[in-house]
Design an enzyme around this catalytic site. Structure first.
Site, PDB file in Angstrom:
ATOM      1  N   SER A   1      41.138  52.071  42.861  1.00  0.00           N
ATOM      2  CA  SER A   1      41.341  52.294  44.267  1.00  0.00           C
ATOM      3  C   SER A   1      42.460  51.473  44.899  1.00  0.00           C
ATOM      4  O   SER A   1      42.931  51.811  45.990  1.00  0.00           O
ATOM      5  CB  SER A   1      40.043  52.006  45.017  1.00  0.00           C
ATOM      6  OG  SER A   1      39.683  50.648  44.908  1.00  0.00           O
TER       7      SER A   1
ATOM      8  N   SER B   1      39.431  48.913  39.678  1.00  0.00           N
ATOM      9  CA  SER B   1      40.366  49.203  40.767  1.00  0.00           C
ATOM     10  C   SER B   1      41.590  48.303  40.883  1.00  0.00           C
ATOM     11  O   SER B   1      42.489  48.605  41.660  1.00  0.00           O
ATOM     12  CB  SER B   1      39.632  49.179  42.103  1.00  0.00           C
ATOM     13  OG  SER B   1      39.026  50.423  42.309  1.00  0.00           O
TER      14      SER B   1
ATOM     15  N   LYS C   1      45.297  44.470  50.257  1.00  0.00           N
ATOM     16  CA  LYS C   1      44.490  45.698  50.290  1.00  0.00           C
ATOM     17  C   LYS C   1      43.718  45.770  51.603  1.00  0.00           C
ATOM     18  O   LYS C   1      43.203  44.758  52.090  1.00  0.00           O
ATOM     19  CB  LYS C   1      43.523  45.694  49.099  1.00  0.00           C
ATOM     20  CG  LYS C   1      42.747  46.997  48.918  1.00  0.00           C
ATOM     21  CD  LYS C   1      41.876  46.938  47.664  1.00  0.00           C
ATOM     22  CE  LYS C   1      41.175  48.264  47.383  1.00  0.00           C
ATOM     23  NZ  LYS C   1      40.360  48.226  46.151  1.00  0.00           N
TER      24      LYS C   1
HETATM   25  N1  GLN Z   1      37.063  54.065  40.117  1.00  0.00           N
HETATM   26  C1  GLN Z   1      35.839  53.360  40.206  1.00  0.00           C
HETATM   27  C2  GLN Z   1      34.986  53.953  41.302  1.00  0.00           C
HETATM   28  O1  GLN Z   1      35.385  54.923  41.819  1.00  0.00           O
HETATM   29  C3  GLN Z   1      36.079  51.903  40.455  1.00  0.00           C
HETATM   30  C4  GLN Z   1      36.506  51.628  41.826  1.00  0.00           C
HETATM   31  C5  GLN Z   1      36.691  50.177  42.077  1.00  0.00           C
HETATM   32  O2  GLN Z   1      36.828  49.396  41.155  1.00  0.00           O
HETATM   33  N2  GLN Z   1      36.625  49.820  43.348  1.00  0.00           N
HETATM   34  O3  GLN Z   1      33.965  53.471  41.629  1.00  0.00           O
END
Ligand code: GLN
Length: 495
Positions: free
Chosen positions: A157, A181, A75
């Protein structure tokens, strides 16, 4: 079915497979997978050199490590020495392009561990900007597409990492999970994803989002491959002050343990309104598989679940607003000079040009909940509710070894569908946020596909398993039983 990582590694160690051939294979699929927009940087040259080096060392009889020759995608929010690292944000580029991305002078600890284990880093993956989002549409470099249906999101994400594994470009990828995410994109792409216990895996070199929530973890084609990678990533790191000294279990052995004697709690709060019937059907079939494998299924209650979304979006935005203050155009990344000698102007212009809409929204929200006068009403209160969410789990784990639930309330949604409605997007995380708030380990394992209709193709469903702190091994034992009933599958064009 494609070979699992432990068996590929044995092949490399025995000389049956070459690291170079595996790397060429990965680079070939990455090229074909261009339309997915899953990769921000492909390091063909570096990967080929690393693979050749490994093959030479094998000929010399050297010990190659537990990920010998395995191509892996990382990532983009993880620092990779000499490779661009942007977290899909313009703020970490020189001129707004991914190519002009910041090149960190060091590797994240997890990246050093990968290299030491013999993995070959082939690419950096696309994601929501600075890990904020659930659809990978918030990337400054365009949305990622789901290999199962290019009109849909891979989740987020860590959408690029999940898509990379789902299209079988690489059997493994690294993601990060602050509120879901890793797990949610794993579910939407039909791969395995693990968010380890907070402190299990080092955060050193991860571009911070919400530091009390962030964890790095594996995405993989199958449970045993994920277990191998988790073993490599786990362990104490003196460079991360929140890193745990708890000994690391044998995760691969755990995959062979079976489910007999384990008690699994099913929380009614995770099967409430908003859950798609197709997701519920597949998850219940997964529970049947666990019962057939000898587990006992009981009902549990997690009454504070409904405060999870509100609590998370106060705490995560507060921490983000503080973490991102460093991206001000002075030391790192994009700098826009409004007017010479005007420091506030430099901050404002650089941050307006560097951050996308969602990131700006989060910084504003986070700054607000931390401001004097509102701190007690929002931030302090959310901290107290966080403790109640954790206590729900503690009470449940007095009776059960693990909790099983859906990972995401729906299968992959269409690109654009939730982009203009932040709340609808935030609700995608309703089942993943509580374990994050409590710092607990949780994974998503494929539980089959939804039924295809005239309007929709068959799409992957993920079953989530949540455990007590540092109980990753029991989660893997259970995940292996779900997988036995529901083997990994790949979408048609990539099979
Ligand atoms: N979807 C969640 C957010 O937008 C979690 C994102 C994540 O785990 N980095 O914060």
């Amino acid at each position: 079915m494609s070979e699992s990582v432990p068996s590929l590694v044995s092949g490399v160690q025995a000389g049956r497979l070459s690291a170079e051939a595996l790397t060429e294979g990965a680079l070939g699929v990455i090229e074909r997978a261009g339309p997915l927009n899953a990769f921000l940087h492909v390091d063909g040259e570096g990967a080929r050199a690393a693979a050749r080096g490994l093959d030479e060392r094998r000929v010399r009889g050297d010990e190659l490590g537990p990920l010998a020759g395995i191509p892996i995608a990382v990532k983009d929010s993880l620092c990779t020495q000499g490779m661009p690292t942007t977290a899909a944000s313009r703020s970490l580029t020189r001129d707004g392009s991914a190519r002009s991305g910041w090149r960190p002078p060091y590797d994240a600890t997890v990246v050093s561990r990968l290299r030491a284990a013999g993995a070959v880093i082939v690419a950096k993956t696309n994601q929501d900007e600075l890990a904020m989002g659930s659809s990978s549409e918030n990337s400054a470099f365009g949305a990622v597409k789901n290999p199962w249906d290019l009109a849909r999101t891979p989740g987020g994400s860590s959408g690029g990492s999940a898509a990379a594994v789902a299209c079988r470009a690489t059997p493994l990828a690294l993601g990060s999970d602050t509120g879901g995410s890793i797990r949610q994109p794993a579910a939407l792409c039909g791969v395995v994803g693990i968010k380890p216990t907070y402190g299990r895996v080092s955060r050193y070199g991860l571009i911070a989002f919400g530091s009390s929530l962030d964890q790095v973890g594996p995405l993989a084609t199958d449970v045993r491959s994920a277990a191998r990678l988790l073993g490599v990533l786990s362990g104490h790191d003196p460079l991360d002050s929140t890193s745990a000294t708890v000994p690391v279990d044998d995760y691969e052995a755990a995959c062979e343990r079976g489910a007999r004697g384990l008690r699994i709690g099913v929380p009614s709060e995770y099967f409430a309104s908003g859950l798609s019937p197709e997701v519920e059907r597949a998850v219940r079939a997964g529970l049947d598989a666990l019962r057939d494998a000898g587990a006992t299924i009981v009902d549990v209650e997690l009454p504070h679940t409904r405060y999870g979304v509100a609590t998370y979006y106060v705490l995560a935005t507060a921490e983000a607003s503080s973490n991102l203050a460093r991206l001000d155009g002075v030391r790192f990344g994009l700098r826009v000079e409004a007017e010479r000698g005007n420091l506030d102007g430099l901050y404002g212009a650089s941050r307006s040009a560097g951050f996308g809409r969602e990131v700006q929204r989060r910084i504003l929200l986070g700054t607000f909940v931390l401001s004097s006068g509102y701190y007690d009403a929002y931030y302090a209160k959310a901290q107290r509710v966080r403790a109640l969410v954790a206590r729900d789990f503690e009470r449940a784990f007095a009776r059960v070894d693990a909790i099983a639930a859906p990972t995401s309330p729906t299968v992959a949604f269409r690109l654009g569908e939730r982009l203009t409605d932040p709340l609808a997007m935030y609700l995608a995380d309703v089942y993943t946020l509580p374990a994050s708030l409590a710092g607990l380990p949780a994974l998503s394992v494929p539980a089959g596909l939804s039924t295809a209709t005239d309007a929709d193709p068959a799409l992957p469903v993920g079953l989530q398993l949540i455990g007590p702190a540092f109980a990753e091994a029991s989660l893997l034992a259970l995940a292996a039983c779900v997988e036995a009933a529901c083997p990994p599958s790949t979408p048609e064009p990539w099979a």
